[in-house]
Design a protein around this motif. Structure first.
Motif, PDB file in Angstrom:
ATOM      1  N   GLU A  20      64.853  39.015 108.860  1.00 42.26           N
ATOM      2  CA  GLU A  20      64.848  37.857 109.000  1.00 42.26           C
ATOM      3  C   GLU A  20      63.668  37.173 108.761  1.00 42.26           C
ATOM      4  N   GLN A  40      58.838  40.673 111.534  1.00 43.51           N
ATOM      5  CA  GLN A  40      59.871  41.493 111.405  1.00 43.51           C
ATOM      6  C   GLN A  40      59.448  42.383 109.912  1.00 43.51           C
ATOM      7  N   GLU A  80      70.613  34.187 108.259  1.00 41.29           N
ATOM      8  CA  GLU A  80      70.793  35.264 109.071  1.00 41.29           C
ATOM      9  C   GLU A  80      72.162  35.710 109.425  1.00 41.29           C
ATOM     10  N   PHE A 102      71.348  35.013 116.569  1.00 42.23           N
ATOM     11  CA  PHE A 102      72.206  34.792 115.553  1.00 42.23           C
ATOM     12  C   PHE A 102      73.592  35.492 115.622  1.00 42.23           C
ATOM     13  N   GLU A 159      59.126  39.278 120.073  1.00 42.07           N
ATOM     14  CA  GLU A 159      58.110  39.128 119.135  1.00 42.07           C
ATOM     15  C   GLU A 159      56.863  38.087 119.793  1.00 42.07           C
ATOM     16  N   ARG A 204      66.031  21.810 117.458  1.00 39.29           N
ATOM     17  CA  ARG A 204      66.745  22.955 116.897  1.00 39.29           C
ATOM     18  C   ARG A 204      66.703  24.266 117.487  1.00 39.29           C
ATOM     19  N   GLN A 257      68.976  28.525 117.344  1.00 33.25           N
ATOM     20  CA  GLN A 257      69.661  29.272 116.494  1.00 33.25           C
ATOM     21  C   GLN A 257      71.201  29.207 116.903  1.00 33.25           C
ATOM     22  N   TRP A 274      66.732  28.988 109.958  1.00 33.47           N
ATOM     23  CA  TRP A 274      65.215  28.411 109.921  1.00 33.47           C
ATOM     24  C   TRP A 274      65.131  28.204 108.334  1.00 33.47           C
ATOM     25  N   PHE A 280      55.121  32.691 114.382  1.00 36.81           N
ATOM     26  CA  PHE A 280      55.950  32.208 113.222  1.00 36.81           C
ATOM     27  C   PHE A 280      55.777  30.912 113.079  1.00 36.81           C
ATOM     28  N   TYR A 296      60.567  36.022 122.866  1.00 36.52           N
ATOM     29  CA  TYR A 296      61.737  35.886 121.742  1.00 36.52           C
ATOM     30  C   TYR A 296      61.802  37.442 121.582  1.00 36.52           C
TER      31      TYR A 296
END
Ligand code: 6CS
Length: 369
Positions: A60, A67, A99, A120, A175, A198, A200, A221, A242, A263
């Motif tokens: 992703e 990742q 995703e 997701f 993460e 925002r 997921q 994203w 990120f 995360y």
């Protein structure tokens, strides 16, 4: 993006359907039964000397992000361990769709490996939304990683829920701490009032921000930078590396180091593919994932630390960085805890309730050790 998707999908289907090396898990094992077939199907049952395996691994994230770099490292190590018998194409995000599309590709066996953020799969594997609960895991990332690796709730009971949906998680990992960015200061729950946040594709993520008075919305994203820039949304949450790498800080005035969550991502395989691997090849997969754990954790730590400094010292796009005090975190925590009841009563059934209860006990035990 659409043209890219169609193009990449064409490549993947071509590889799966007619390529000499690549093959999908849905191909019959008969194509690989001959030991002399050096470009065999992934469903080979003999694992004879000379058989080769070509797999697709979707992520992703983009090159340079965690990742992707991790998937590329796994691919490199598996190739080396197998003396070149295993080769893996690693895909950056975007080439194969959103995703959610990527999750479907893993389920259908179009790709063999994927890194998936449970956010997701939120509308499908309801129990996986446990990772959306704020202030559940400790803010210490090492401790969180240890819990992710040893938890029975996660690795046995939650993993079984994913397998019901044809997704086999092999490794849950963090993460890093999740932080907020916004077009205004986010220090107190009141700051979230009517804030267009925002998140997921997870109903529980929406609910978590509604608890703060925000007006959350789900999106990929891929659309996020533009959405932040144009004010379609006011802010978002992500690990620091990120935020920096995707340049969200360029279009946000503030970043709050809140550590309201960790995360979590999972390294997953298509179960049919995995279960049909010859024992020696599956052992290479398992060993490589095991041996790459500390490499991944160290990379995560260094990426997040470096990118925090980069954001703080960026004079072209100055971002005010706020570190929440324990007292400030507490105000959010008080609003976040009741969301657990919503998770239990409205989102999951009895199994999900047990997963959360077991996980809470495991976390408490880990924190008290
Ligand atoms: O915010 C997102 O949707 C993305 N964030 C990370 C850290 N990885 C991939 C994911 O899609």
């Amino acid at each position: 993006m659409l043209i890219g998707f169609v193009f990449m999908l064409g490549l993947v289907l071509a590889a799966c359907g007619g390529g000499q090396e690549a093959s999908s898990p849905s191909e019959s094992s008969s194509t690989s039964s001959s030991p002399s077939n050096t470009e065999s199907s992934n469903e080979a049952s003999s694992g004879g000397i000379g058989e080769s395996y070509h797999w697709l691994f979707v992520t992703e994230e983009m090159e340079g992000q965690l990742q992707y770099e991790y998937a590329a490292e796994l691919a490199r190590r598996m190739e080396e361990k197998s003396d070149g018998r295993i080769t893996i194409d690693v895909f950056e995000f975007g080439g194969l769709g959103s995703e959610v599309n990527q999750v479907e590709q893993l389920q259908n066996g179009v790709v063999e490996f994927a890194i998936i953020s449970p956010g997701f799969t939120g509308t499908m594997v309801q129990e996986g939304q446990v990772f959306a609960l704020h202030f559940l895991f400790p803010d210490d990332v090492r401790l969180t990683q240890d819990i992710l690796e040893t938890s029975e709730a996660i690795n046995v009971h939650l993993a079984a829920k994913y397998e019901e949906h044809n997704i086999k998680p092999l490794y849950f990992w963090t993460e890093g701490g999740t932080q907020w960015t916004g077009n205004r200061e986010l220090r107190r729950p009141e700051d979230f009032r009517n804030f267009k946040m925002r998140v997921q594709e997870s109903p529980l993520m929406l609910r978590s921000y509604e608890a703060y008075g925000a007006n959350p919305t789900s999106m990929s994203w891929a659309e996020l930078y533009t959405a932040l820039d144009r004010g379609v949304v006011d802010g978002q949450e992500n690990p620091i590396f990120f935020i920096e790498d995707a340049s969200f800080h360029e279009v946000q005035s503030h970043m709050t180091v809140s550590n309201h969550n960790n995360y979590v991502a999972m390294t997953a395989v298509n179960p049919t593919f995995y279960n049909n691997l010859p024992a020696d090849i599956r052992q290479i997969v398992d060993e490589t994932i095991e041996e790459t754990k500390s490499w991944l954790f160290d990379l995560q730590i260094s990426m997040n630390e470096e990118m925090l400094e980069k954001i703080k010292t960026n004079t072209d796009y100055p971002t005010e960085v706020i570190h929440l005090t324990e007292e400030e975190r507490q105000a959010f925590k008080e609003l976040a805890i009741p969301v657990r009841e919503f998770f239990v009563n409205e989102v999951v059934g009895e199994d999900g309730k047990k997963i959360l209860e077991m996980l809470v006990e495991e976390i408490e035990a880990a924190e008290n050790r």
